[in-house]
Design a protein around this motif. Structure first.
Motif, PDB file in Angstrom:
ATOM      1  N   TYR A 208       3.478   1.903  -2.338  1.00 46.62           N
ATOM      2  CA  TYR A 208       1.645   1.213  -1.971  1.00 46.62           C
ATOM      3  C   TYR A 208       1.335   0.398  -2.611  1.00 46.62           C
ATOM      4  O   TYR A 208       1.632  -0.018  -3.506  1.00 46.62           O
ATOM      5  CB  TYR A 208       0.280   2.458  -2.095  1.00 46.62           C
ATOM      6  N   ASP A 209       1.596  -0.823  -1.260  1.00 46.03           N
ATOM      7  CA  ASP A 209       1.032  -2.362  -1.978  1.00 46.03           C
ATOM      8  C   ASP A 209      -0.295  -2.527  -1.613  1.00 46.03           C
ATOM      9  O   ASP A 209      -0.855  -2.702  -0.453  1.00 46.03           O
ATOM     10  CB  ASP A 209       1.503  -3.080  -1.189  1.00 46.03           C
ATOM     11  N   LEU A 210      -1.376  -2.750  -2.764  1.00 45.67           N
ATOM     12  CA  LEU A 210      -2.293  -2.696  -2.850  1.00 45.67           C
ATOM     13  C   LEU A 210      -2.969  -4.147  -2.964  1.00 45.67           C
ATOM     14  O   LEU A 210      -4.668  -4.113  -3.544  1.00 45.67           O
ATOM     15  CB  LEU A 210      -3.280  -1.753  -3.606  1.00 45.67           C
ATOM     16  N   ARG A 211      -1.401  -4.758  -2.980  1.00 46.94           N
ATOM     17  CA  ARG A 211      -2.002  -6.173  -4.580  1.00 46.94           C
ATOM     18  C   ARG A 211      -2.574  -7.256  -2.437  1.00 46.94           C
ATOM     19  O   ARG A 211      -3.117  -8.203  -2.424  1.00 46.94           O
ATOM     20  CB  ARG A 211      -1.067  -6.380  -4.736  1.00 46.94           C
ATOM     21  N   ALA A 212      -1.150  -6.983  -2.039  1.00 46.13           N
ATOM     22  CA  ALA A 212      -1.321  -7.967  -0.532  1.00 46.13           C
ATOM     23  C   ALA A 212      -2.756  -8.283   0.396  1.00 46.13           C
ATOM     24  O   ALA A 212      -2.780  -7.036   0.622  1.00 46.13           O
ATOM     25  CB  ALA A 212       0.025  -7.932   0.484  1.00 46.13           C
TER      26      ALA A 212
ATOM     27  N   LEU B  71       1.943   2.306  -7.297  1.00 43.94           N
ATOM     28  CA  LEU B  71       1.070   1.512  -7.169  1.00 43.94           C
ATOM     29  C   LEU B  71       0.960   0.149  -7.231  1.00 43.94           C
ATOM     30  O   LEU B  71       0.812   0.262  -8.775  1.00 43.94           O
ATOM     31  CB  LEU B  71      -0.676   2.372  -7.242  1.00 43.94           C
ATOM     32  N   ARG B  72       0.878  -0.987  -6.308  1.00 47.97           N
ATOM     33  CA  ARG B  72       0.987  -2.552  -6.763  1.00 47.97           C
ATOM     34  C   ARG B  72      -0.029  -2.304  -6.275  1.00 47.97           C
ATOM     35  O   ARG B  72      -1.239  -2.613  -5.825  1.00 47.97           O
ATOM     36  CB  ARG B  72       1.735  -2.983  -5.502  1.00 47.97           C
TER      37      ARG B  72
ATOM     38  N   TRP C  75       6.846  -5.958   1.174  1.00 50.49           N
ATOM     39  CA  TRP C  75       7.363  -6.382   2.113  1.00 50.49           C
ATOM     40  C   TRP C  75       5.847  -6.935   3.309  1.00 50.49           C
ATOM     41  O   TRP C  75       6.587  -7.683   4.237  1.00 50.49           O
ATOM     42  CB  TRP C  75       7.655  -4.962   2.347  1.00 50.49           C
ATOM     43  N   LEU C  76       5.165  -6.782   2.076  1.00 49.44           N
ATOM     44  CA  LEU C  76       4.065  -6.864   3.267  1.00 49.44           C
ATOM     45  C   LEU C  76       3.936  -8.657   2.931  1.00 49.44           C
ATOM     46  O   LEU C  76       4.014  -9.749   2.077  1.00 49.44           O
ATOM     47  CB  LEU C  76       2.359  -6.466   2.613  1.00 49.44           C
ATOM     48  N   ARG C  77       4.075  -9.723   4.218  1.00 49.51           N
ATOM     49  CA  ARG C  77       3.540 -11.330   4.153  1.00 49.51           C
ATOM     50  C   ARG C  77       1.787 -11.532   3.834  1.00 49.51           C
ATOM     51  O   ARG C  77       1.119 -10.766   4.150  1.00 49.51           O
ATOM     52  CB  ARG C  77       2.846 -11.342   5.249  1.00 49.51           C
TER      53      ARG C  77
ATOM     54  N   ALA D  87       3.489  16.207   1.578  1.00 48.03           N
ATOM     55  CA  ALA D  87       3.624  15.434   2.298  1.00 48.03           C
ATOM     56  C   ALA D  87       3.542  14.083   2.944  1.00 48.03           C
ATOM     57  O   ALA D  87       1.826  13.852   2.793  1.00 48.03           O
ATOM     58  CB  ALA D  87       3.727  15.908   4.004  1.00 48.03           C
ATOM     59  N   ARG D  88       4.641  12.971   3.154  1.00 52.46           N
ATOM     60  CA  ARG D  88       4.038  11.695   2.903  1.00 52.46           C
ATOM     61  C   ARG D  88       4.283  11.137   4.485  1.00 52.46           C
ATOM     62  O   ARG D  88       5.564  11.373   4.566  1.00 52.46           O
ATOM     63  CB  ARG D  88       4.195  11.355   1.610  1.00 52.46           C
ATOM     64  N   ALA D  89       4.081  10.039   4.586  1.00 44.22           N
ATOM     65  CA  ALA D  89       4.019   9.653   5.707  1.00 44.22           C
ATOM     66  C   ALA D  89       4.702   7.870   5.692  1.00 44.22           C
ATOM     67  O   ALA D  89       3.652   7.249   4.769  1.00 44.22           O
ATOM     68  CB  ALA D  89       3.506   9.100   7.234  1.00 44.22           C
ATOM     69  N   ASP D  90       6.037   6.967   5.718  1.00 47.06           N
ATOM     70  CA  ASP D  90       6.180   5.730   5.266  1.00 47.06           C
ATOM     71  C   ASP D  90       5.285   4.978   6.649  1.00 47.06           C
ATOM     72  O   ASP D  90       5.747   5.266   8.004  1.00 47.06           O
ATOM     73  CB  ASP D  90       7.905   5.596   5.684  1.00 47.06           C
ATOM     74  N   GLU D  91       5.094   4.111   6.575  1.00 47.40           N
ATOM     75  CA  GLU D  91       4.373   3.756   7.309  1.00 47.40           C
ATOM     76  C   GLU D  91       5.212   2.356   7.965  1.00 47.40           C
ATOM     77  O   GLU D  91       4.058   1.397   8.075  1.00 47.40           O
ATOM     78  CB  GLU D  91       3.077   3.080   6.204  1.00 47.40           C
ATOM     79  N   GLY D  92       6.328   2.394   7.180  1.00 46.74           N
ATOM     80  CA  GLY D  92       6.866   1.359   8.131  1.00 46.74           C
ATOM     81  C   GLY D  92       6.421  -0.070   7.570  1.00 46.74           C
ATOM     82  O   GLY D  92       6.002  -0.479   6.815  1.00 46.74           O
ATOM     83  N   PRO D  93       7.719  -1.534   8.366  1.00 39.36           N
ATOM     84  CA  PRO D  93       6.902  -2.584   6.858  1.00 39.36           C
ATOM     85  C   PRO D  93       5.594  -3.044   7.608  1.00 39.36           C
ATOM     86  O   PRO D  93       5.388  -4.085   6.853  1.00 39.36           O
ATOM     87  CB  PRO D  93       8.032  -3.843   8.160  1.00 39.36           C
ATOM     88  N   GLU D  94       5.012  -2.914   8.581  1.00 36.38           N
ATOM     89  CA  GLU D  94       3.535  -3.200   8.367  1.00 36.38           C
ATOM     90  C   GLU D  94       2.375  -2.902   8.034  1.00 36.38           C
ATOM     91  O   GLU D  94       1.146  -3.163   7.803  1.00 36.38           O
ATOM     92  CB  GLU D  94       3.279  -3.261   9.679  1.00 36.38           C
ATOM     93  N   GLY D  95       3.100  -1.591   7.080  1.00 36.33           N
ATOM     94  CA  GLY D  95       2.042  -0.503   6.400  1.00 36.33           C
ATOM     95  C   GLY D  95       2.253  -0.600   5.442  1.00 36.33           C
ATOM     96  O   GLY D  95       2.916  -1.999   3.865  1.00 36.33           O
ATOM     97  N   ARG D  96       1.127  -0.047   4.346  1.00 41.02           N
ATOM     98  CA  ARG D  96       1.359  -0.237   2.612  1.00 41.02           C
ATOM     99  C   ARG D  96       2.379   0.490   2.221  1.00 41.02           C
ATOM    100  O   ARG D  96       2.303   0.129   0.715  1.00 41.02           O
ATOM    101  CB  ARG D  96      -0.069  -0.214   2.318  1.00 41.02           C
TER     102      ARG D  96
END
Length: 493
Positions: free
Chosen positions: A376-380, A341-342, A441-443, A412-421
């Motif tokens: 999980y990016d909780l920073r951007a 967890l970022r 990966w998030l801008r 069970a987890r889901a990859d949210e892709g390049p626009e997700g966290r």
């Protein structure tokens, strides 16, 4: 408890905590700093709370609350000084630990009288109803939130602690460890979770209940004054576990034994004087002065097979080369490092320090345990946290939902892709990154977030945080260079 009762109870605690905090002005008038304030107040509160809870039999005759509060002038101050000295030799191990080497900074008798009178006048009936542990923890939290106190380095934000504990699901009967206990926030939260899920321990056998009170929670704290606060916090929550004064990176840490669950926020930076861990069982980090790297080795080694851990660590643990890279490779072999967890910036006392929570499970075997890592990016693109925008429990709601119900990260987890966290990276992906786990990966459009800080104390803390972060990096480089010079000197000799 109904919401209205909960709100009233919370307001009662907040009011009492604020009155206690206002007493700091009395102490400052006597030369007591913010750093010393809660420690000084702890001595008096301990004696008063022993009276309120009917446990004064633990206090030596002549040094109980009424024996001190009932005196006046110089006689009161002199008697209080004798009490601190003699209670440090008490037969009761908790009392002795709290008062060992205790000294008062008070010099004016009138100020001691003001403190004892003010403490006596508090609404102790309401405080007992709500729980004296909650009151004391509120005081610790208030001190940590006060930027000038510098205490935030010992206090992990309550919403973050509670999030981690909910995900790790501590169970009755487990050994739960914090090798950098601070004021024992993680251990108190774990105990609260267990009580909430085991009918407040009433459904345990006497032997099981004894284990929970006396042996379930273990830990070490390095700083004597912080160790006092931890013991007081635990005792007021009904925990008398072996929280010792020592250094987890010395044989003290090895003596802790194995744990089912480790929850910790170890200190960042380098050991003073560039010292190395003195652990006979260390191999990967035996030659580094980087404390956070050494704590990771301790955690992996201290977990029982199948044991789990959640640890707060700075970014450099994820990307540092040499020892850092070897440590990550070693840890991913022995344990399943399943989630990172970022964390947002600004939630600790040093706003310039970027941190993460690493969630891992020790393998039953010692090979190839990490198959992949969820990040999980909780920073951007997060708010500028501080006094005007404190961290809240709902800030972690989406992460908790994505993490799932399995403490070991197996839901069970889901990859949210390049626009997700939330994204998944296989072990092959990580190898291709040279085992660098600092993955983003998030801008991030919140680079100017600190410009949005409106409270002067938040702004000052942000500046100070950047300076501390820069100083820590310089110290780390200096320590490594000193180590290399020592090696060269030995070779030349």
């Amino acid at each position: 408890m109904a919401n209205s009762e909960l709100t009233k109870s919370s307001v009662t605690t907040q009011n009492i905590v604020q009155k206690l905090w206002n007493l700091c002005h009395v102490l400052r008038d006597d030369g007591v700093s913010y750093q010393e304030y809660v420690t000084e107040l702890t001595f008096l509160l301990f004696l008063k709370m022993m009276e309120e809870t009917g446990r004064e039999d633990r206090i030596l005759d002549g040094y109980r609350w009424s024996d001190i509060a009932g005196r006046e002038g110089v006689d009161q101050l002199d008697h209080y000084k004798r009490a601190l000295l003699d209670l440090g030799k008490a037969a009761d191990p908790v009392v002795q630990s709290i008062f060992t080497d205790a000294q008062t900074k008070l010099r004016k008798p009138a100020n001691l009288k003001t403190l004892t009178t003010a403490i006596d006048s508090l609404d102790w009936f309401s405080a007992r109803e709500e729980g004296l542990g909650e009151l004391y923890e509120g005081l610790l939290e208030k001190n940590a939130a006060e930027k000038k106190s510098g205490a935030g380095q010992y206090f992990t934000p309550r919403p973050l602690i509670d999030c981690i504990v909910r995900l790790m699901k501590p169970q009755a009967g487990e050994v739960i460890e914090d090798p950098a206990a601070g004021t024992a926030g993680f251990l108190v939260a774990a105990d609260r979770y267990i009580k909430d899920h085991t009918d407040d321990l009433y459904n345990l056998t006497p032997a099981e209940a004894f284990f929970q009170r006396n042996n379930a929670f273990v830990g070490i704290e390095l700083v004597p004054d912080t160790h006092r606060l931890a013991l007081m916090n635990l005792m007021l929550h009904g925990i008398e576990g072996p929280i010792t004064l020592g250094d987890s990176l010395s044989p003290d840490g090895e003596a802790l034994g194995k744990a089912d669950l480790i929850l910790t926020n170890p200190p960042f930076g380098t050991k003073k004087g560039g010292g190395r861990p003195s652990r006979a069982d260390f191999s990967v980090t035996a030659e580094t002065s980087n404390k956070q790297l050494a704590f990771v080795e301790h955690i992996v080694r201290a977990l029982k097979p199948g044991g789990r851990a959640a640890v707060v660590l700075p970014d450099n643990v994820l990307f540092e080369d040499n020892t850092g890279k070897r440590l990550r490779q070693w840890a991913m072999e022995l344990a399943d490092l399943h989630t990172i967890l970022r964390l947002p910036t600004g939630i600790f006392y040093a706003q310039g320090v970027k941190t993460n929570v690493l969630f891992l499970t020790r393998g039953k075997a010692d090979r190839a345990n990490t198959k992949g890592v969820w990040v999980y990016d909780l920073r951007a693109n997060m708010p500028a946290f501080g006094k005007t925008r404190p961290l809240r429990a709902d800030d972690f709601a989406a992460f908790e939902a994505a993490y799932g119900d399995d403490p070991d990260g197996g839901a069970a987890r889901a990859d949210e892709g390049p626009e997700g966290r939330f994204r998944y990276f296989s072990r092959a992906d990580i190898t291709a990154r040279n085992d660098n786990l600092d993955i983003a990966w998030l801008r991030d459009n919140s680079d100017a977030a600190e410009d949005d800080l409106s409270d002067p104390e938040d702004i000052a803390a942000a500046i100070l945080g950047h300076l501390r972060a820069a100083l820590a990096e310089v110290e780390a480089v200096d320590a490594e260079l000193a180590g290399e010079e020592a090696v060269l000197a030995e070779v030349e000799a």
